[in-house]
Every structure is written in C-alpha cells, then in structure tokens.
Design an enzyme around this catalytic site. Structure first.
Site, PDB file in Angstrom:
ATOM      1  N   ARG A 154       0.861  -1.177   0.000  1.00 30.89           N
ATOM      2  CA  ARG A 154       0.000   0.000   0.000  1.00 30.89           C
ATOM      3  C   ARG A 154       0.903   1.235   0.000  1.00 30.89           C
ATOM      4  O   ARG A 154       2.036   1.200   0.504  1.00 30.89           O
ATOM      5  CB  ARG A 154      -0.884   0.011   1.247  1.00 30.89           C
ATOM      6  CG  ARG A 154      -1.900   1.155   1.253  1.00 30.89           C
ATOM      7  CD  ARG A 154      -2.583   1.283   2.607  1.00 30.89           C
ATOM      8  NE  ARG A 154      -3.517   2.416   2.612  1.00 30.89           N
ATOM      9  CZ  ARG A 154      -3.896   3.052   3.702  1.00 30.89           C
ATOM     10  NH1 ARG A 154      -3.421   2.673   4.886  1.00 30.89           N
ATOM     11  NH2 ARG A 154      -4.743   4.067   3.631  1.00 30.89           N
ATOM     12  N   HIS A 155       0.407   2.326  -0.554  1.00 35.94           N
ATOM     13  CA  HIS A 155       1.188   3.566  -0.601  1.00 35.94           C
ATOM     14  C   HIS A 155       1.483   4.086   0.808  1.00 35.94           C
ATOM     15  O   HIS A 155       0.828   3.737   1.791  1.00 35.94           O
ATOM     16  CB  HIS A 155       0.446   4.634  -1.400  1.00 35.94           C
ATOM     17  CG  HIS A 155      -0.853   5.061  -0.769  1.00 35.94           C
ATOM     18  ND1 HIS A 155      -0.928   5.975   0.261  1.00 35.94           N
ATOM     19  CD2 HIS A 155      -2.133   4.686  -1.010  1.00 35.94           C
ATOM     20  CE1 HIS A 155      -2.170   6.157   0.618  1.00 35.94           C
ATOM     21  NE2 HIS A 155      -2.939   5.381  -0.132  1.00 35.94           N
ATOM     22  N   GLU A 206      -7.464   3.361  -6.505  1.00 33.36           N
ATOM     23  CA  GLU A 206      -8.308   3.195  -5.328  1.00 33.36           C
ATOM     24  C   GLU A 206      -9.785   3.209  -5.725  1.00 33.36           C
ATOM     25  O   GLU A 206     -10.162   3.709  -6.804  1.00 33.36           O
ATOM     26  CB  GLU A 206      -8.015   4.325  -4.314  1.00 33.36           C
ATOM     27  CG  GLU A 206      -8.845   4.306  -3.045  1.00 33.36           C
ATOM     28  CD  GLU A 206      -8.698   3.043  -2.202  1.00 33.36           C
ATOM     29  OE1 GLU A 206      -9.006   1.945  -2.731  1.00 33.36           O
ATOM     30  OE2 GLU A 206      -8.340   3.159  -1.018  1.00 33.36           O
ATOM     31  N   THR A 227      -0.206  10.035   3.389  1.00 37.31           N
ATOM     32  CA  THR A 227      -0.447  11.366   2.837  1.00 37.31           C
ATOM     33  C   THR A 227      -1.074  12.235   3.923  1.00 37.31           C
ATOM     34  O   THR A 227      -1.498  11.737   4.966  1.00 37.31           O
ATOM     35  CB  THR A 227      -1.410  11.310   1.629  1.00 37.31           C
ATOM     36  OG1 THR A 227      -2.728  10.980   2.109  1.00 37.31           O
ATOM     37  CG2 THR A 227      -0.961  10.271   0.610  1.00 37.31           C
TER      38      THR A 227
END
Length: 217
Positions: A17-18, A91, A21
């Site tokens: 997963r990123h 997403e 943010t």
C-alpha cells in the site's frame, strides 16, 4: 481470477500500500478522485521500504496512476526497473465523500456501507462512487495483464487500501464480503507466490521494514 491462455512461470509478488499522505493523517476521505502526494512521513516510509528491499531483483513495477502510489516506489523506478501505471489498480471511488473530513456522521455512513458489504451486498455503491464489484471488474484486466508476462518473475505492485483488499480477494479467490479480513496500514506489504494456476499468501500486512523509522518516533 482471470483465465490465462499461456502456460505461466511462477511469480513472486510484493504487494504494498502507498505511504502516508496528509489526507491519511487528517482523516479526510481519499479515493481515486484525490491525487494527493506523500507527506514527510510517507516519504520516510518509502525510503525505509527501499532500504529494506533494494536488494530484490524486481523485473517490473506496477502502480496505480495516482502519484502517492508511484512516489512510494519511486526509488526503485529510479534504478531503471521497468514501470507501468495501470488505472485498474486505482483506489475505489468514494464518490461524494471524497475530500470530506470524517465527521461522526460521515463515519456512521461509512460503517453502514461497510456493514452492507460484509453482509454480502458488495454491489452497493458509495453515493456517486464505486462498489467493490465495480473495482473487482476493473482489476480483472489489470491482473490478467500482469500475469501475462512470462519474463516478469519478481514483481512489485503498489496500490491502495480498499482496492488492495479487493485485489487480494481476487487473487486468493475469497468472497468479496471477506475483504476486511485483509488488514492494511501505510506502506504495509503482502507477499504472494503465483504458481501458474493459483496464488498462495506468504506475508500478511508486514510492516517490519518500517521498524527502523518507527523506533525514532
């Protein structure tokens, strides 16, 4: 799981997963319509992941088209490893909720929708957005494309939380209503092996590569 016509070699898949943010940090809804960059913590998470796995000889990197997924594996891309961004890995679209702060009212709506999905109503769409079945369908083409390259035996894929849960159901042949069994956190990793006709899961929501950074918090 899509049917592949050619005989495939086994593949090792590192699925992540990123990184974090500001939307994650501030608990603002972030879906396919929000193209937020990594924040400082997310960049440090990406660096820790790179330091831990830079020795792996990845044949190909796949990401969504959103910058937070690309930035999370940018150091690998800079090494010259071939990279392809696929919109099928984006997403889920959270519709009218995207960009909204998660208030108690919004949180109640979210949990109501999740409860419906867990009860088996995976065709239910978020208002103005997608359903898990919508995401599953667009991921079929992306997965078939990824699996169709015999010369890519070790693969790095970076995508998003809810979409990753759907993707894992697709690969492991789980009912979509079970997708919340797959926990995730920013820059977590799942490692899978594809034998040519089935996937096996070897690592679950692994964040050990972040320990060096987390110990400094």
């Amino acid at each position: 799981m899509p049917k592949i016509q050619t005989k495939l070699k086994s593949k090792k898949i590192y699925l992540v997963r990123h990184g974090q943010t500001d939307y994650n940090l501030k608990k603002i809804v972030q879906g396919s319509g929000i193209d937020a960059p990594l924040n400082e913590t997310g960049r440090m998470q990406a660096e820790q992941f790179y330091k831990t796995f830079q020795h792996v000889s990845f044949d190909k990197i796949y990401t969504s088209t959103l910058q937070r997924s690309i930035q999370s594996v940018e150091r690998f891309i800079q090494k010259g490893i071939p990279h392809e961004a696929l919109s099928g890995l984006n997403e889920i679209n959270w519709g009218t909720r995207e960009g909204m702060e998660i208030t108690p009212e919004e949180d109640a709506y979210y949990h109501q929708v999740i409860a419906e999905w867990q009860a088996g109503n995976t065709a239910l769409r978020i208002e103005g957005g997608e359903s898990p079945e919508d995401v599953f369908e667009r991921q079929k083409e992306a997965l078939e494309h990824i699996l169709s390259h015999d010369n890519e035996e070790t693969i790095l894929i970076c995508m998003h939380g809810r979409a990753m849960r759907v993707f894992l159901c697709q690969m492991l042949n789980y009912p979509l209503q079970c997708m919340d069994l797959f926990a995730h956190s920013n820059l977590c990793m799942y490692k899978l092996v594809y034998t040519g006709n089935m996937f096996s899961l070897h690592t679950f929501n692994d964040i050990r590569h972040l320990n060096g950074y987390c110990s400094q918090l």
